[in-house]
Structure formats: C-alpha cells, structure tokens
Design a protein around this motif. Sequence first.
Motif, PDB file in Angstrom:
ATOM      1  N   ALA A  70      -1.605  -5.650   1.469  1.00  0.00           N
ATOM      2  CA  ALA A  70      -2.154  -4.893   0.345  1.00  0.00           C
ATOM      3  C   ALA A  70      -3.220  -5.683  -0.395  1.00  0.00           C
ATOM      4  CB  ALA A  70      -1.039  -4.489  -0.617  1.00  0.00           C
ATOM      5  N   ALA A  71      -3.039  -6.982  -0.503  1.00  0.00           N
ATOM      6  CA  ALA A  71      -4.033  -7.843  -1.151  1.00  0.00           C
ATOM      7  C   ALA A  71      -4.178  -9.115  -0.324  1.00  0.00           C
ATOM      8  CB  ALA A  71      -3.628  -8.145  -2.591  1.00  0.00           C
ATOM      9  N   LYS A  78      -9.296  -0.653  -4.358  1.00  0.00           N
ATOM     10  CA  LYS A  78      -9.086   0.115  -3.129  1.00  0.00           C
ATOM     11  C   LYS A  78      -7.660   0.649  -3.065  1.00  0.00           C
ATOM     12  CE  LYS A  78      -9.161  -0.406   1.921  1.00  0.00           C
ATOM     13  NZ  LYS A  78      -9.422  -1.361   3.048  1.00  0.00           N
ATOM     14  N   GLN A  79      -6.699  -0.170  -3.430  1.00  0.00           N
ATOM     15  CA  GLN A  79      -5.304   0.258  -3.423  1.00  0.00           C
ATOM     16  C   GLN A  79      -5.060   1.357  -4.453  1.00  0.00           C
ATOM     17  OE1 GLN A  79      -2.390  -2.267  -5.259  1.00  0.00           O
ATOM     18  NE2 GLN A  79      -0.947  -2.060  -3.560  1.00  0.00           N
ATOM     19  N   ASN A 112       0.833  -1.195   0.000  1.00  0.00           N
ATOM     20  CA  ASN A 112       0.000   0.000   0.000  1.00  0.00           C
ATOM     21  C   ASN A 112       0.872   1.250   0.000  1.00  0.00           C
ATOM     22  OD1 ASN A 112      -2.531  -1.271  -0.018  1.00  0.00           O
ATOM     23  ND2 ASN A 112      -2.486  -1.566   2.200  1.00  0.00           N
ATOM     24  N   THR A 139      -5.672  -4.100  -6.151  1.00  0.00           N
ATOM     25  CA  THR A 139      -7.107  -3.942  -5.926  1.00  0.00           C
ATOM     26  C   THR A 139      -7.522  -2.517  -6.293  1.00  0.00           C
ATOM     27  OG1 THR A 139      -6.917  -3.143  -3.637  1.00  0.00           O
ATOM     28  CG2 THR A 139      -7.018  -5.537  -3.959  1.00  0.00           C
ATOM     29  N   GLY A 172      -6.381  -6.350   1.694  1.00  0.00           N
ATOM     30  CA  GLY A 172      -6.918  -5.856   0.430  1.00  0.00           C
ATOM     31  C   GLY A 172      -7.950  -6.773  -0.196  1.00  0.00           C
TER      32      GLY A 172
END
Length: 364
Positions: free
Chosen positions: A277-278, A142-143, A101, A140, A299
């Motif tokens: 992050a994921a 979101k990221q 992230n 993602t 994530g």
Amino acid sequence: MHFAFAITEYFPFGGAQRDFFAVVTAIADRGHEISIITTGWQGEKDSNWKLFLLEQKTQTNHGRLQELSNYVISLKQQHHFDAVVGFTRMTGLDIYFAADNSFTATRYKGLKWLLPRYRTYANIERTLFENSDLKTFFLTEKQFNQYRTCFNLNPDQSVILPVCVDKSFQYSEQKWQQARQWRKLESTDLNRIVLLFVAADFKTKGLDRIISALQQLDSNKQAKFSLWIVGDGKDKKYKAKLERLPQIEYKFWGGQAELSQFYLAADYLIHPARKEAAGMVIAEALAARLPIYITDICGYSFLVDDDDESVILDENVVVAELADALQAIAMKSSIPSRGMGSPQISYGSRAKICADQIEVWCGQ
C-alpha cells in the motif's frame, strides 16, 4: 480518555505492526488509558495496557477476521471506549488506519465474488465504510482515491499522511562511513555488491523473485553479489533455493529493531513486492540515499522519480526486468556510493501526527 486499538496479530517487525505500536505508545504517553484487541501478541508490552486476546476457533483466515470483528463489536458494548482504532480492516471501528489497499477495489473481481472468503472480506470492508462517522488515515493520495472509487468517503474525516521517517534514517557522511566499517566486520568478501531485502512477509514482498532473477545470471555474475535478508519471515524454502546458488553469498539476519545501519551499509535495496500500500522500507532506504529497485504497485513508488539511481520494475515482467538490472549492475566497473534520495520525505514522527489527529477527532 480510553482508547482501544485493534489489530489481527502483533509481532515486532511488520510494517503495520510498527505503526500500530508507535501510535499506541504516542497515545499512552499522553496519559490516555489503553486497551489492545487482537488474536495474538509477540514481543514486549507496557504493563498498563489491557490486553483483550481472542482465542479463535475458526481455521480459515476470513473466518478468523470475522470472529475478530464480532469480538470488537462485543467489547464495545461491554466497555466505555472513547474510540476503537483499527490497523486491520474490521467492523466496529471508529478510526481506521488503512495499512492495506482496498480489498473491494483490488481483489473482489470477476468470479471471485462467489468464493466465501472473498465475500467475507468484501462484506467486512463494506460494513466498515458504511459507518458515516468513520475517520480514516490513508498512506497515499493514490490509496485515498482507490477507496473513494468504492465508498462514499468524507474528505473532512480523512487524513492522507505525509511520507515521514525517523531522523535516524537520514543520510550523513559520518553515519555512512560508520556503517561501511560495520559492513567490513560482517562481510567475508568486501568486493561483493550487497543487495538488501527487508520484510516480515518474504512471499508477499518478493524474496522468491529476487532469487529467480539471480538464478538467471551466470556463475561469474552471481559471484558479484551478497544478499542480506532482514526480517523474521519463514525462511526454510528460501534457504534451500539459495543453497543451490553456491556463488551467491547470503545471510538471514532475522528481525532487527535497528534498520538504519543496514540501509547505510548496503548498495541496493531490492523490493519486488506483490502487494504494498505504501512501503515504509522504500522511504527509509531513500532517506539513507540507498538506491532501490521496486515494483510499480508500491504506493511509495512516486518517490523513486526523485532518484536517478533507483528503478521502478514492471509488475507483469518483474523477474525478467530485475535479472536484466542485476546483470547490468554486475557489469559496472564501479557502483554508485549513494543515490539522491527524495525531497518528498520529511523527518519526524508519523505516530505523533496520528496521535494529534486522533485527539482532535475525539474532541480532546
């Protein structure tokens, strides 16, 4: 074409490292020349790949990352790379695989901007994204949105990768039965509930949180569980803690190249990560229809919405919620043989998707 791939350090079983090796291999298989830029390499390497190994002089992590960034820029000036692809944020990259992230969005807050290490990490990230020609893979949506709050991203130069796992992880009744037979050979008590933890970094991914949650159970409930730890993280202090819980059966398996049988043999994946992050282990476990317990910072937590047997834990009270969950599991008369998985997972090669896009970006 000649591609250079940069990563802080390569070791076989880390999440970013697995992606790194797969993408490098996919590019090499297409006949391109490969150079590797790193500070350390563990494991096998194709003899045709040229290795640029930086001998570091700085003791601090942020100092070493700055050294590596400077090294990348220096090598770009000396060699005719068609592109430098990085799996760690550093300056000098042409293509960035965002395995983490945004540091600026998640860590660079309050008085931390006064600390040299925080300023170094933030400056490296800012310099990286000041390159208007930078191409980026995100894990993602979101990221992607997180980075976009801090930097001026060009959507045409950004790709959000699908949740994609190898078909070997996909559940089938036959593979599940085979894994259960293997579990019988490996277990001393077949009636125990097997909790699976998979990570290269035990601290970041929350092994201590699992042990703390188990400590809150009484001895009768502790005796219901086996804890399988897969990964080559530093295990000394965790073994010491588990030895003080004699009712719990546990095993450190070390790093494993083949993970699918673990997902199919276990009863639950426990992944109370502090940072994720994921989370490829989340996707792989759900592909095997293994129920999972994860923190809400992951994530890939949105995949859990598809599986009624899986649970998202509140990061702020994760140990308490996990202890309650394990208490409830221990009291069940029977546990589910499998969850439902997630239809948002596709089966194929994420490395191939990346290799295709890298060639497009580089005009191949």
